[in-house]
Design a protein around this motif. Structure first.
Motif, PDB file in Angstrom:
ATOM      1  N   ASP A   1       0.847  -1.195   0.000  1.00 29.35           N
ATOM      2  CA  ASP A   1       0.000   0.000   0.000  1.00 29.35           C
ATOM      3  C   ASP A   1       0.881   1.242   0.000  1.00 29.35           C
ATOM      4  O   ASP A   1       2.109   1.162   0.093  1.00 29.35           O
ATOM      5  N   TRP A   2       0.220   2.407  -0.099  1.00 31.72           N
ATOM      6  CA  TRP A   2       0.938   3.665  -0.278  1.00 31.72           C
ATOM      7  C   TRP A   2       0.359   4.734   0.645  1.00 31.72           C
ATOM      8  O   TRP A   2      -0.863   4.798   0.842  1.00 31.72           O
ATOM      9  N   VAL A   3       1.243   5.556   1.180  1.00 29.86           N
ATOM     10  CA  VAL A   3       0.820   6.758   1.899  1.00 29.86           C
ATOM     11  C   VAL A   3       0.886   7.924   0.919  1.00 29.86           C
ATOM     12  O   VAL A   3       1.948   8.223   0.361  1.00 29.86           O
ATOM     13  N   LEU A   4      -0.269   8.538   0.684  1.00 28.27           N
ATOM     14  CA  LEU A   4      -0.307   9.718  -0.170  1.00 28.27           C
ATOM     15  C   LEU A   4      -0.117  10.950   0.706  1.00 28.27           C
ATOM     16  O   LEU A   4      -0.810  11.119   1.718  1.00 28.27           O
ATOM     17  N   ILE A   5       0.810  11.811   0.342  1.00 30.74           N
ATOM     18  CA  ILE A   5       1.115  13.034   1.083  1.00 30.74           C
ATOM     19  C   ILE A   5       0.862  14.215   0.151  1.00 30.74           C
ATOM     20  O   ILE A   5       1.476  14.308  -0.920  1.00 30.74           O
ATOM     21  N   LEU A   6      -0.041  15.102   0.556  1.00 31.48           N
ATOM     22  CA  LEU A   6      -0.315  16.312  -0.217  1.00 31.48           C
ATOM     23  C   LEU A   6       0.121  17.505   0.635  1.00 31.48           C
ATOM     24  O   LEU A   6      -0.607  17.942   1.534  1.00 31.48           O
ATOM     25  N   PRO A   7       1.360  18.002   0.404  1.00 34.71           N
ATOM     26  CA  PRO A   7       1.873  19.092   1.256  1.00 34.71           C
ATOM     27  C   PRO A   7       1.014  20.354   1.136  1.00 34.71           C
ATOM     28  O   PRO A   7       0.551  20.704   0.041  1.00 34.71           O
ATOM     29  N   GLN A   8       0.842  21.004   2.256  1.00 36.05           N
ATOM     30  CA  GLN A   8       0.127  22.292   2.301  1.00 36.05           C
ATOM     31  C   GLN A   8       1.181  23.388   2.384  1.00 36.05           C
ATOM     32  O   GLN A   8       1.580  23.825   3.465  1.00 36.05           O
ATOM     33  N   THR A   9       1.669  23.802   1.244  1.00 38.12           N
ATOM     34  CA  THR A   9       2.767  24.771   1.207  1.00 38.12           C
ATOM     35  C   THR A   9       2.245  26.171   1.480  1.00 38.12           C
ATOM     36  O   THR A   9       1.042  26.460   1.372  1.00 38.12           O
ATOM     37  N   SER A  10       3.173  27.050   1.827  1.00 34.11           N
ATOM     38  CA  SER A  10       2.829  28.451   2.078  1.00 34.11           C
ATOM     39  C   SER A  10       3.848  29.336   1.388  1.00 34.11           C
ATOM     40  O   SER A  10       4.952  28.899   1.059  1.00 34.11           O
TER      41      SER A  10
ATOM     42  N   ARG B   1      11.922  18.988 -12.070  1.00 31.28           N
ATOM     43  CA  ARG B   1      11.481  18.396 -10.812  1.00 31.28           C
ATOM     44  C   ARG B   1      10.352  19.219 -10.202  1.00 31.28           C
ATOM     45  O   ARG B   1      10.404  20.437 -10.161  1.00 31.28           O
ATOM     46  N   ILE B   2       9.347  18.497  -9.711  1.00 34.55           N
ATOM     47  CA  ILE B   2       8.199  19.134  -9.076  1.00 34.55           C
ATOM     48  C   ILE B   2       8.261  19.004  -7.560  1.00 34.55           C
ATOM     49  O   ILE B   2       7.950  19.930  -6.829  1.00 34.55           O
ATOM     50  N   SER B   3       8.702  17.856  -7.083  1.00 31.41           N
ATOM     51  CA  SER B   3       8.656  17.596  -5.640  1.00 31.41           C
ATOM     52  C   SER B   3       9.687  18.429  -4.894  1.00 31.41           C
ATOM     53  O   SER B   3      10.757  18.755  -5.416  1.00 31.41           O
ATOM     54  N   GLY B   4       9.366  18.768  -3.645  1.00 33.19           N
ATOM     55  CA  GLY B   4      10.284  19.513  -2.801  1.00 33.19           C
ATOM     56  C   GLY B   4      11.233  18.589  -2.056  1.00 33.19           C
ATOM     57  O   GLY B   4      10.857  17.498  -1.630  1.00 33.19           O
ATOM     58  N   VAL B   5      12.480  19.032  -1.879  1.00 33.45           N
ATOM     59  CA  VAL B   5      13.495  18.204  -1.227  1.00 33.45           C
ATOM     60  C   VAL B   5      13.083  17.855   0.197  1.00 33.45           C
ATOM     61  O   VAL B   5      13.223  16.716   0.646  1.00 33.45           O
ATOM     62  N   SER B   6      12.557  18.818   0.925  1.00 32.31           N
ATOM     63  CA  SER B   6      12.188  18.544   2.314  1.00 32.31           C
ATOM     64  C   SER B   6      11.038  17.554   2.396  1.00 32.31           C
ATOM     65  O   SER B   6      10.968  16.743   3.327  1.00 32.31           O
ATOM     66  N   HIS B   7      10.131  17.610   1.446  1.00 31.91           N
ATOM     67  CA  HIS B   7       9.006  16.669   1.444  1.00 31.91           C
ATOM     68  C   HIS B   7       9.483  15.227   1.183  1.00 31.91           C
ATOM     69  O   HIS B   7       8.901  14.268   1.696  1.00 31.91           O
ATOM     70  N   ARG B   8      10.528  15.109   0.402  1.00 33.71           N
ATOM     71  CA  ARG B   8      10.999  13.780   0.004  1.00 33.71           C
ATOM     72  C   ARG B   8      11.591  13.019   1.186  1.00 33.71           C
ATOM     73  O   ARG B   8      11.551  11.794   1.221  1.00 33.71           O
ATOM     74  N   GLN B   9      12.163  13.732   2.150  1.00 33.35           N
ATOM     75  CA  GLN B   9      12.762  13.036   3.290  1.00 33.35           C
ATOM     76  C   GLN B   9      11.736  12.218   4.053  1.00 33.35           C
ATOM     77  O   GLN B   9      11.974  11.058   4.400  1.00 33.35           O
ATOM     78  N   SER B  10      10.589  12.823   4.317  1.00 29.36           N
ATOM     79  CA  SER B  10       9.554  12.090   5.052  1.00 29.36           C
ATOM     80  C   SER B  10       9.071  10.898   4.244  1.00 29.36           C
ATOM     81  O   SER B  10       8.852   9.805   4.788  1.00 29.36           O
ATOM     82  N   ALA B  11       8.884  11.085   2.948  1.00 31.28           N
ATOM     83  CA  ALA B  11       8.440   9.979   2.097  1.00 31.28           C
ATOM     84  C   ALA B  11       9.468   8.851   2.078  1.00 31.28           C
ATOM     85  O   ALA B  11       9.118   7.668   2.082  1.00 31.28           O
ATOM     86  N   GLU B  12      10.758   9.203   2.091  1.00 31.45           N
ATOM     87  CA  GLU B  12      11.809   8.185   2.087  1.00 31.45           C
ATOM     88  C   GLU B  12      11.819   7.394   3.392  1.00 31.45           C
ATOM     89  O   GLU B  12      12.127   6.196   3.403  1.00 31.45           O
ATOM     90  N   ARG B  13      11.480   8.049   4.513  1.00 34.37           N
ATOM     91  CA  ARG B  13      11.389   7.312   5.778  1.00 34.37           C
ATOM     92  C   ARG B  13      10.230   6.315   5.721  1.00 34.37           C
ATOM     93  O   ARG B  13      10.346   5.174   6.165  1.00 34.37           O
ATOM     94  N   ILE B  14       9.125   6.745   5.185  1.00 34.26           N
ATOM     95  CA  ILE B  14       7.965   5.855   5.091  1.00 34.26           C
ATOM     96  C   ILE B  14       8.284   4.648   4.226  1.00 34.26           C
ATOM     97  O   ILE B  14       7.916   3.514   4.550  1.00 34.26           O
ATOM     98  N   ALA B  15       9.003   4.860   3.135  1.00 41.72           N
ATOM     99  CA  ALA B  15       9.300   3.774   2.189  1.00 41.72           C
ATOM    100  C   ALA B  15      10.485   2.915   2.606  1.00 41.72           C
ATOM    101  O   ALA B  15      10.793   1.931   1.949  1.00 41.72           O
ATOM    102  N   GLY B  16      11.180   3.281   3.684  1.00 43.81           N
ATOM    103  CA  GLY B  16      12.280   2.465   4.168  1.00 43.81           C
ATOM    104  C   GLY B  16      13.619   2.779   3.559  1.00 43.81           C
ATOM    105  O   GLY B  16      14.590   2.064   3.787  1.00 43.81           O
ATOM    106  N   ARG B  17      13.708   3.862   2.797  1.00 45.22           N
ATOM    107  CA  ARG B  17      15.000   4.223   2.212  1.00 45.22           C
ATOM    108  C   ARG B  17      15.874   4.997   3.193  1.00 45.22           C
ATOM    109  O   ARG B  17      17.088   4.919   3.149  1.00 45.22           O
ATOM    110  N   ARG B  18      15.233   5.752   4.074  1.00 48.71           N
ATOM    111  CA  ARG B  18      15.959   6.587   5.041  1.00 48.71           C
ATOM    112  C   ARG B  18      15.623   6.086   6.445  1.00 48.71           C
ATOM    113  O   ARG B  18      14.479   5.688   6.709  1.00 48.71           O
TER     114      ARG B  18
END
Length: 985
Positions: free
Chosen positions: A843-852, A882-899
């Motif tokens: 399964d997948w965790v979908l993350i939709l950042p609320q940027t400001s 690239r569309i994704s933000g670097v800071s957002h990717r860190q959390s996603a990498e923890r969820i996926a087991g890369r970090r």
């Protein structure tokens, strides 16, 4: 002295051509005496039980039982080959009792090693075992030679089986209608492919093929090696001498092997000219030193005499009485032009009658068409020189069978299957088994280890880095290892004279660069190091003793004699040094632009009694050329093509009597600032995984279903894989016809950028995502990431989240409209793979950042809560960067087991599960459409103005998974629009 029991068993077994029969009854029927022959099983049992090495009766039964064990065609048994059940069926038919069976099983264990893997569309009915047995003059001679050379019965039986599998897939040479089969045989680097195609040639000419053209490499050095092997092991003394008396010195003038140390003793002898013995002669159209030349006698040498002139040559009455012609030619434009010119003189009608076998050694080199299809004229194929000439040969000889041989088949399987004039293996692809005694990639890499930080037994025994912290460059140590291993060989030969033949040559290979100027400098450096090493001094002996104690004694083969201390070995060091330094230098440079550069007597392993040298070279030592006696390799050259890198592995091969002495000094990843240098050892391991994946898929699809093949070679699924992103399967100009099918990306970011621009497509995509957006958690989660480059500084951002099943996300990705669907398709192929080695994501965790920020605004789309819009610019090609933000990717990498998980990012830690991926979703507006605020009406935005852009990272999986990689297939120009198998399960 006669051996009555051996003679009796030989006569009885000779009568069992069709398989085992009752031994006692057949022996009685064959007996000349009126009384029953002595067939008592007790005498036979006692003889085998007490037999020592070299017993003829045991050897006879070893050959016979092993042949029955391996036979694919066995009308007398329903049990599969290589099984105890097959052996039991043979014993039942022989009428042997339990006690005799046990004795024979002990003396001749069932051979259970795997056989060749075959994918074929060609019928095999014409070349049965009976047919092969009736006409086997040259095969029998070759088989006997191999046994005299020390080949085991199992090895000979395996070669028999593999070569038979090739010949039975050629066209029947006597068939009235001409057909030219196309096939490919895949072996391992330096694993005995020449032995296989020698066996194929022997069986093919026995069966009726009368013209054999062997394309033997691109250098005379390689062509001459192949010619000598065929002359020595197949063609034989009598055909070379052409009837001349070997005892007459004048008759031997001009014979090309007078200076060969192995002539004539090790060359096969037929005891007389084959035509006198009721067989047929072989006429050589090339010699060891002379490639094909325009025939001085015109075309006469290529014309075939017919016994019955009113019938074609392929008629059996003509075919089996005609002499065969064999030539070994370079893949050289000038040479092949001469051959084609002579063939054209004969004329089409006669050429159409000649059953021809074309064997292409190293068929992925020079033979493949490397022109760019995009530059072809409309409707016309442009071919490179050698590919075009091979195509001409196949066109001139309608009965020509083309069989390519290679250890690196990727370029061959990328050939267009729809090009009927090219060399795609449309009829069969055969993967040879890994031979017994062969040292390949698996002997240098521990592929099954689970602890990535620990070296396994193969690596510890054979592999060394080219640097270490204590001494830096280890080239000097490699030189010490070379002289030490030479001394160990001499020591072993002094205790076992039978090993002397295996230790005739002793070599070291140093391969650093393709630049010839650098070879000269390196050779000078090595020579200087050698002469300063002080091998006769006490300091030198102390250094060798330390290396022997630390690096050779612990890994010594228990089955080979090894001194318990250096003092026992020391007397042999001086002799090793003397042999290596013969001629005043230990080094030979092997490179050059012309053939003359390679004409070095000290490099001729055939004519020189002992080659004990350090070879320095580049490309010319990296394909086809066998470096005899290679024991130590110092390798640091990089290439970006997997097939080129694998062909450089000259350390692969057979190392009888010195497997434990082989050492590979190879470039490993070393710190270089903040980056890592290329790890060549890792690259070879990746190639091995690519190769094993390819072979495993061949094996899977080779299994017949209801007696029919699952796929033809042209329908083979994408089998060619790439485990390292920078290491391509083959050179770019050999991959014009390759189609990317799958990108395997566990724990790797995938960020599509080619989104559609049409308003209807964007509205469609918004509708596809709408149910997911509506299911987002109403309360944002706050994720925490560490600011890159600023230790201790954290970034917090809120995000809406949802958890999607893998099947749901896969359905969404398939339903979306894409600007370039082909770019995402290889990723979807991986996500769709539910096999054990496929996508390990549940399964997948979908993350939709609320940027400001000043450019961030919130707006609704139909059926959604307000979402934060981001701005991204399309580039000149119409795609986003690239569309994704670097800071957002860190959390996603923890969820996926890369970090690694982090207490400071609790929500990522909470979401993490072993088989869970992560997806970042961004409602994106292109600023070229105007400022986002200007696109919003009453808090809503038209979905036709919004790109719902995603970046995702599949679950990283376990540490031992196969990692990232890609797979390819060949584009078939003749099957456009047809369904092909595109998923490997």
């Amino acid at each position: 002295m006669t051996d009555p029991l051996l003679q009796l068993h030989g006569d009885v077994l000779a009568a069992m051509r069709r398989g085992p029969r009752n031994f006692a009854k057949l022996a009685f029927a064959l007996a000349d005496d009126e009384e029953p022959a002595d067939t008592d099983q007790g005498d036979f049992r006692d003889r085998v039980a007490a037999a020592g090495a070299g017993d003829g009766l045991t050897a006879l039964w070893h050959r016979t039982l092993t042949g029955w064990d391996l036979a694919e065609q066995a009308d007398w048994s329903t049990s599969p080959p290589r099984t105890d059940a097959r052996r039991a069926d043979a014993y039942d038919r022989l009428g042997f009792d339990t006690t005799l069976r046990k004795v024979l099983d002990h003396a001749v264990p069932v051979f259970k090693e795997p056989g060749p893997t075959i994918i074929s569309t060609t019928p095999t009915w014409w070349y049965s075992r009976d047919t092969a047995a009736v006409r086997s003059f040259y095969w029998s001679a070759y088989e006997q030679l191999l046994r005299r050379k020390g080949w085991s019965d199992a090895a000979v039986a395996g070669l028999d089986e593999a070569s038979h599998a090739v010949v039975e897939r050629l066209a029947d040479p006597t068939r009235p209608d001409a057909y030219g089969a196309r096939g490919l045989v895949v072996g391992y680097v330096q694993s005995g492919k020449t032995a296989n195609f020698t066996g194929v040639t022997a069986k093919a000419i026995d069966a009726g093929y009368r013209l054999v053209i062997v394309l033997g490499g691109t250098l005379n050095l390689l062509r001459g090696q192949t010619q000598r092997r065929l002359d020595m092991e197949l063609i034989g003394q009598e055909n070379i001498l052409r009837g001349a008396d070997p005892a007459d010195p004048e008759a031997l003038i001009g014979v090309d092997y007078q200076d060969d140390e192995d002539w004539p003793e090790k060359f096969v002898s037929h005891r007389d000219r084959p035509s006198v013995l009721g067989a047929f002669d072989i006429e050589r159209l090339t010699t060891r030193d002379d490639d094909y030349k325009s025939l001085a006698t015109g075309i006469r040498a290529l014309e075939f005499d017919k016994q019955i002139r009113t019938q074609p040559l392929y008629a059996p009455d003509n075919l089996h009485r005609a002499a065969a012609r064999v030539m070994v030619v370079k893949k050289n434009k000038s040479v092949l032009s001469k051959l084609i010119k002579d063939l054209k003189k004969i004329g089409g009608p006669l050429l159409s009658e000649i059953p021809t076998l074309i064997i292409d050694d190293e068929s992925d080199q020079a033979s493949v068409n490397t022109t760019d299809p995009k530059k072809w004229e409309e409707g016309k194929v442009t071919r490179t020189a050698i590919n075009g000439q091979i195509s001409q040969l196949l066109g001139l000889l309608p009965r020509a069978q083309y069989v390519g041989y290679t250890a690196t088949p990727f370029a061959n399987v990328f050939v267009d299957p729809g090009d009927g004039d090219d060399i795609f293996p449309r009829d069969f692809l055969i993967s040879l088994p890994r031979p017994t005694g062969y040292m390949g990639v698996q002997d240098f890499h521990d592929l099954d280890r689970t602890d990535e930080s620990a070296a396994g037994s193969a690596e510890r025994a054979h592999v060394r880095g080219i640097y270490d912290d204590a001494h830096g460059d280890r080239l000097a140590e490699a030189l010490d290892a070379f002289i030490l291993t030479g001394a160990l060989k001499l020591y072993r030969a002094s205790h076992d004279p039978s090993l002397e033949g295996h230790f005739r040559h002793h070599t070291m290979l140093v391969h650093e660069s393709v630049r010839m100027a650098e070879h000269a400098d390196l050779a000078l450096r090595i020579s200087s190091m050698w002469h300063q090493a002080g091998y006769t001094s006490q300091e030198g002996h102390s250094r060798l003793e330390a290396l022997f104690t630390s690096d050779f004694l612990p890994f010594a083969d228990d089955g080979l004699r090894t001194p318990a201390s250096y003092e026992e070995l020391r007397p042999h060091v001086a002799r090793a040094r003397q042999l290596i330094n013969s001629g005043g230098t230990p080094v030979l440079v092997v490179n050059g632009d012309t053939e003359r550069d390679y004409d070095q007597p000290d490099l001729d392993f055939d004519r020189t009694p002992n080659v004990w040298k350090i070879l320095v070279g580049g490309t010319k030592l990296s394909r086809g050329f066998t470096v005899e006696g290679l024991t130590v390799t110092y390798y640091r050259r990089r290439t970006q093509q997997a097939d080129t890198l694998m062909q450089m592995g000259r350390w692969f091969g057979f190392r009888p009597g010195y497997r434990d002495l082989v050492r590979l000094y190879i470039g490993r990843a070393e710190p270089a600032g903040k980056t890592r240098t290329v790890d060549l050892y890792e690259a070879f391991e990746a190639i091995c995984r690519d190769e094993e994946t390819f072979r495993a898929q061949l094996t899977r699809y080779a299994t017949l279903v209801d007696g029919k093949p699952q796929v033809t070679p042209a329908q083979i699924p994408p089998l060619v894989s790439q485990h390292l992103s920078w290491l391509k399967p083959s050179a770019r100009n050999k991959m014009f016809n390759a189609e990317l099918v799958e990108i395997r990306s566990p724990g790797e970011w995938v960020e599509p950028t080619a989104y559609p621009t049409a308003p209807a497509d964007l509205r469609h995509n918004a509708e596809v995502w709408r149910p997911v957006l509506a299911s987002l958690d109403p309360e944002p989660r706050v994720f925490v990431t560490l600011s890159e480059g600023d230790q201790g500084s954290y970034i917090r951002y809120p995000a809406r989240t949802a958890v999607l099943s893998h099947s749901r996300l896969l359905g969404i990705m398939r339903d979306l409209a894409w600007g370039r669907p082909d770019l995402l398709a290889p990723h979807l192929e991986y996500l769709s793979d539910s096999s054990d080695t496929g996508c390990a994501t549940d399964d997948w965790v979908l993350i939709l950042p609320q940027t400001s920020g000043v450019t961030s605004v919130r707006a609704e789309m139909p059926g959604t809560e307000p979402l934060t819009l981001v701005q991204r610019q399309r580039n000149a090609l119409g795609v986003f960067n690239r569309i994704s933000g670097v800071s957002h990717r860190q959390s996603a990498e923890r969820i996926a087991g890369r970090r690694p998980l982090c207490d400071d990012d609790p929500f990522a830690t909470q979401f993490h599960q072993p088989r869970r991926g992560a997806l970042l979703l961004y409602p994106t507006v292109d600023p070229s459409l105007g400022a986002p605020a200007n696109l919003i009406t009453q808090g809503a935005i038209d979905p036709a103005k919004v790109v719902l852009a995603a970046a995702f990272i599949p679950a990283a999986g376990s540490p031992g998974n196969q990692g990232s990689g890609v797979r390819f297939r060949a584009i078939d120009s003749s099957r456009e629009g047809e369904a092909v198998i595109s998923t490997v399960r």
